[in-house]
Design an enzyme around this catalytic site. Structure first.
Site, PDB file in Angstrom:
ATOM      1  N   HIS A 142       9.813  22.086   4.471  1.00 41.81           N
ATOM      2  CA  HIS A 142      11.134  22.098   5.094  1.00 41.81           C
ATOM      3  C   HIS A 142      11.126  22.943   6.366  1.00 41.81           C
ATOM      4  O   HIS A 142      11.282  22.420   7.463  1.00 41.81           O
ATOM      5  CB  HIS A 142      12.172  22.615   4.098  1.00 41.81           C
ATOM      6  N   HIS A 189      11.829  22.264  11.010  1.00 41.69           N
ATOM      7  CA  HIS A 189      12.497  23.226  11.890  1.00 41.69           C
ATOM      8  C   HIS A 189      11.551  23.816  12.937  1.00 41.69           C
ATOM      9  O   HIS A 189      11.779  23.704  14.145  1.00 41.69           O
ATOM     10  CB  HIS A 189      13.098  24.363  11.058  1.00 41.69           C
ATOM     11  N   HIS A 206      13.869  15.520   7.737  1.00 38.56           N
ATOM     12  CA  HIS A 206      14.649  16.734   7.453  1.00 38.56           C
ATOM     13  C   HIS A 206      15.745  16.449   6.437  1.00 38.56           C
ATOM     14  O   HIS A 206      15.994  17.255   5.539  1.00 38.56           O
ATOM     15  CB  HIS A 206      15.246  17.304   8.734  1.00 38.56           C
ATOM     16  N   ASN A 255      16.366  18.464   2.935  1.00 39.13           N
ATOM     17  CA  ASN A 255      17.408  19.493   3.040  1.00 39.13           C
ATOM     18  C   ASN A 255      18.637  19.248   2.174  1.00 39.13           C
ATOM     19  O   ASN A 255      19.082  20.137   1.464  1.00 39.13           O
ATOM     20  CB  ASN A 255      17.854  19.635   4.497  1.00 39.13           C
ATOM     21  N   ILE A 308      21.240  21.950  10.286  1.00 45.74           N
ATOM     22  CA  ILE A 308      21.577  22.937   9.265  1.00 45.74           C
ATOM     23  C   ILE A 308      20.300  23.313   8.545  1.00 45.74           C
ATOM     24  O   ILE A 308      19.315  22.543   8.600  1.00 45.74           O
ATOM     25  CB  ILE A 308      22.629  22.404   8.263  1.00 45.74           C
TER      26      ILE A 308
END
Length: 920
Positions: free
Chosen positions: A575, A580, A767, A771, A920
């Site tokens: 993740h 990110h 993602h 997530n 987020i």
């Protein structure tokens, strides 16, 4: 006399486009979609807009200009052309006192000529001076009059007169001489020029000239490759990129718009003590991607560590990367919810030692029913000691109760079953770690001189009875054996992890068998500890499915340790790192190297939204020393090093696309007869099945878009901005791996489409899959504990502990789970992280750029409409699959549907929805 105003409300005013109406009035209409239906703005976005409707068109020429030329009043001077610019400004819905005062000052300032000034730049250059042709300056005349206008959007006008041969307006220069910034959504220029209406999609904060003296420049929505830049815009294009790059020095102000690189040297805080020291992520020793530079001064005790900015103070990201007001409100609300969820157990834990552990499964269940007070079984005298808690309980009772996670909604006891444990490996929060077992017994790649013999302790004897009559070799040949192997990820760090109070972990492996029904079943778990001396065999335990009560509890503890390790790998590697952190350098380089006019920047723009901001917030609160990740997950203070180790040894950009990743893990094989060119070995693999639908839609969209601008290899290779972006992404943003031979080339249109498809996939679908299921699927801690506090009971290692286990295995199991404080903190945070904002922008939706289309290229708009249709078909297919009883990993009695890759979603925690970007 000020321009008159007319107020529009409702859906028709949500996206205004100027049109000349009767009597030379400037009117605003919402564009029609196919079938004549007007586009509805998302809930939460403003629907009330005040639009300026100016007086008659001849009055566009100023009275002064008309008088000087001897023309009649109200008409442009002879030989001049009248133009009007309509600016759509998004206003803040909530203002503090300082902002309100500044707004009134701006209105007064505007009356004395210190307002917002515009200037048009033509695409042409002057034949004599060789400089861009520019209009004169024009001020917004109606700012003061619209100070009290209601609605989210206000449209202001400015009026110009230019020569007939002015050419097409290609840029607008804006100077804000007010006392505060404003958010400019779009500019539309219309008038008597042959080019017709020109749209400028701005979507940017315009700082005051007192804050940033340089004027802002906004380009029209027409895409231009660098070599095709009109002569009048070349200078502005180059200057804008230079301004965005900065000079690499100085402390960044919150109002800055500078994109630059730095290492992760702000996660620790050595000034607070040794326990807050963390290694710098980035460099030869601990390689890592780069993050956005803030330029903050070093700490007092370590010149290499950057000083921190703690909550609630803002951490720098370029101004246009910050959350918009609606997103910020939702995020703050989620953060408040998290604070309230963790405040009470924190305070109570400091008073009553009895509340540190869950006393029974019903206490966990009460988190979702009665709330924290009943869950903790508190007596009134405890509440008398902490009246603040009682006040919050009385005033915010709803905020103290957790929503029931989806994992409990259809079958409260599903998490206890082996088939559910296995199902989550292909349809859970982390469906990207399972691999086909290629070698038996499994073999470690760690240095045997340090970590002992590499072979696993799992033998054929352990699993022979679980293979439906097959030998191990036959099962491997038939592609029936799979593994989730976190052995090498954890083993080098276990001594340090297990030395932490309240943390106990193993290096784990779990082997699964693919049944005739198409489902997986776990057949062996291996739990390893580091050797006591270098090179000696590792102490290990091999567990197999239970055959009696005692082995059932041991098997449950073994599954919990596997799930805990998987939770850490999911959060730190799959993740955080692989979406990110990996994306940030590509985003920084895109802003630094590619103009907003560049067609590839326009393609990537929606997939970069909010990522720098959420990553900065993660450095502030999530991945920092003793932040949420360290506090709630097994790796604790070695989290960054585990993430870096994966980046060094395993991450490869060329294998991050979905088909390549499936092939790398051996869960698919190449097959030209299949729709996506590969055949899945686990046919009912929900993440892969649905992911391939979106991968194909993204790939087709990117291919068609790239072909519009790059017909051959020469156009790719000669594009300096494009090549500069890719080179800087690798050699600066991923500098520690820049010499790796696996970086894809960027020489042909196919190369470019492949690179872009991977980036869009990572930012959107990948993602989303990793997530938005965190709370729905992981919010029930026994199903997927983020950390473990006890090793398996062992009479030789600790006879007293083993006796306690035998006497009360239920209590032992719960005491091995996170305690009340860790569990509720973890639940509160993943609840926030799993939440869709009301202003979320989802893949395949019409791109909302205010009053101006995102591109002026009709072919690109048509290609995007085809992409949207592909995404809608994918969603329909996913819905049908979730109703197919033949797909037992997503449909059946008590089985959750797999919706994490269903593209659309309402706001909130929904366990579905694919936003365009990592927001987020």
């Amino acid at each position: 006399m000020a321009a008159s105003c007319r107020e529009f409300t409702g859906p028709a005013a949500t996206r205004l486009q100027p049109r000349w109406g009767s009597k030379n009035e400037l009117c605003f209409f919402a564009p029609l979609q196919q079938g004549g239906r007007r586009r509805q703005r998302k809930p939460g976005r403003g629907v009330k807009v005040v639009a300026a409707v100016s007086e008659e068109l001849p009055r566009l020429a100023s009275a002064a200009a008309g008088a000087k030329s001897g023309g009649a009043a109200g008409r442009p001077a002879p030989g001049k052309v009248a133009l009007r610019a309509a600016l759509t400004v998004r206003r803040k819905q909530k203002e503090d006192l300082k902002e309100a005062v500044a707004g009134h000052l701006d209105a007064l300032w505007d009356m004395v000529g210190r307002g917002v000034v515009l200037e048009l730049i033509s695409t042409k250059i002057h034949p004599r001076t060789k400089k861009p042709v520019q209009s004169g300056q024009a001020s917004i005349k109606d700012w003061c009059q619209k100070r009290g206008a209601k609605g989210e959007h206000v449209v202001y006008t400015a009026e110009f007169t230019v020569d007939p041969d002015f050419g097409e307006p290609g840029a607008v220069v804006v100077a804000n001489r007010h006392h505060r910034e404003f958010f400019l959504e779009s500019i539309v220029v219309e008038g008597g020029l042959p080019c017709g209406t020109v749209h400028f999609a701005c979507n940017s904060w315009v700082q005051t000239t007192g804050e940033l003296p340089a004027k802002r420049v906004f380009f029209s929505n027409k895409p231009y490759l660098p070599s095709e830049t009109p002569p009048g815009l070349k200078e502005a294009r180059e200057k804008e990129l230079k301004d965005l790059r900065g000079d690499g020095t100085g402390v960044r102000k919150i109002s800055d718009r500078i994109y630059d690189y730095a290492m992760y040297n702000d996660l620790g805080n050595p000034d607070r003590g040794k326990e807050f020291i963390r290694p710098i992520l980035g460099g030869e020793k601990i390689p890592y991607p780069r993050r956005c530079r803030t330029g903050r001064p070093p700490t007092d005790t370590n010149m290499l560590s950057e000083s921190r900015v703690e909550k609630p103070h803002r951490i720098y990201v370029p101004r246009d990367e910050t959350f918009e007001e609606l997103k910020q409100g939702a995020f703050i609300s989620g953060r408040l919810r998290a604070v309230l969820h963790t405040l009470i157990p924190s305070l109570i834990a400091s008073i009553s030692a009895d509340t540190h552990n869950f006393q029974g499964f019903h206490h966990i269940d009460n988190l979702y029913k009665e709330g924290l007070r009943l869950k903790l079984g508190l007596q009134e005298h405890l509440f008398q000691k902490i009246p603040l808690v009682q006040k919050i309980q009385e005033s915010s009772e709803g905020m103290l109760r957790y929503d029931t996670p989806s994992i409990l909604s259809k079958d409260k006891f599903a998490w206890l079953r082996d088939d559910e444990f296995a199902r989550q490996a292909v349809a859970g929060i982390n469906p990207v770690s399972i691999e086909r077992l290629m070698v038996f017994p499994p073999v470690s790649k760690l240095d045997p001189a340090i970590y002992g013999p590499p072979e696993s302790s799992i033998t054929e004897r352990h699993i022979a009875g679980q293979l439906n009559g097959l030998t191990v070799q036959e099962a491997m040949d038939k592609e029936k054996l799979f593994i989730v192997d976190h052995h090498d990820v954890y083993l080098p760090f276990l001594d340090r992890i297990n030395a932490i109070e309240g943390r106990k972990a193993y290096a784990t492996r779990a082997i699964f068998f693919l049944t005739q029904a198409g489902t997986l079943k776990p057949i062996a778990i291996e739990l390893c500890l580091p050797p006591t001396k270098s090179g000696e065999p590792q102490p290990s335990k091999v567990l197999t499915p239970a055959c009696d009560a005692t082995s059932n509890w041991i098997w449950m503890l073994g599954k919990a340790h596997v799930s805990s390790n998987d939770a850490g790998v999911h959060q730190l590697v799959n993740h955080w790192l692989r979406t990110h952190a990996i994306m940030e350098p590509f985003i920084l380089a895109a802003h630094r190297c590619m103009s907003a006019m560049h067609p590839i920047f326009k393609l990537l723009h929606p997939h970069m939204r909010y990522t720098l901001e959420i990553n900065a917030l993660a450095r502030q609160s999530l991945i920092n020393a003793e932040g949420v990740i360290e506090s709630c997950f097994t790796p604790g203070p070695v989290s960054g090093e585990i993430s870096s180790a994966y980046y060094r040894k395993h991450w490869r950009f060329d294998l991050e696309g979905l088909p390549a990743d499936l092939l790398r893990r051996g869960v698919a094989v190449e097959d030209a007869t299949q729709p996506h060119g590969i055949r899945l070995l686990i046919e009912d693999y929900p993440y892969a099945n649905d992911g391939l639908l979106l991968w194909s839609a993204i790939g087709n969209w990117v291919d068609s878009y790239v072909q519009l601008y790059y017909p051959d290899a020469g156009t790719v290779q000669s594009d300096d901005e494009l090549q500069g972006w890719y080179h800087e992404s690798i050699h600066v943003g991923h500098a520690d791996l820049s010499d790796a031979p696996w970086w894809p080339p960027l020489s042909t249109p196919r190369d470019l489409a492949s690179i872009l498809t991977t980036l869009v996939w990572l930012a959107s679908a990948q993602h989303a899959a990793l997530n938005f299921g965190q709370y729905p699927l992981g919010g029930y801690v026994p199903n997927r504990p983020p950390l473990m506090r006890r090793l398996l009971p062992d009479p030789e290692r600790d006879a007293a502990e083993h006796a306690m286990f035998m006497a009360d295995p239920h209590r032992f199991f719960l005491n091995a789970m996170p305690g009340v404080l860790e569990a509720t903190k973890f639940m509160a945070v993943v609840d926030t992280l799993s939440t869709h904002s009301p202003d979320e922008e989802y893949i395949g939706e019409e791109r909302d750029e205010g009053a101006a289309p995102w591109t002026g290229d009709e072919d690109a708009l048509a290609a995007h409409r085809m992409f949207a249709a592909d995404v809608r078909r994918a969603e329909e297919t996913i819905e049908a699959r979730n109703a197919d009883h033949g797909r037992r990993n997503r449909c059946g009695a008590g089985v959750l549907p797999y919706e994490l890759l269903a593209p659309s979603s309402p706001p909130g925690v929904t366990c579905r929805g694919v936003p365009n970007s990592i927001s987020i």
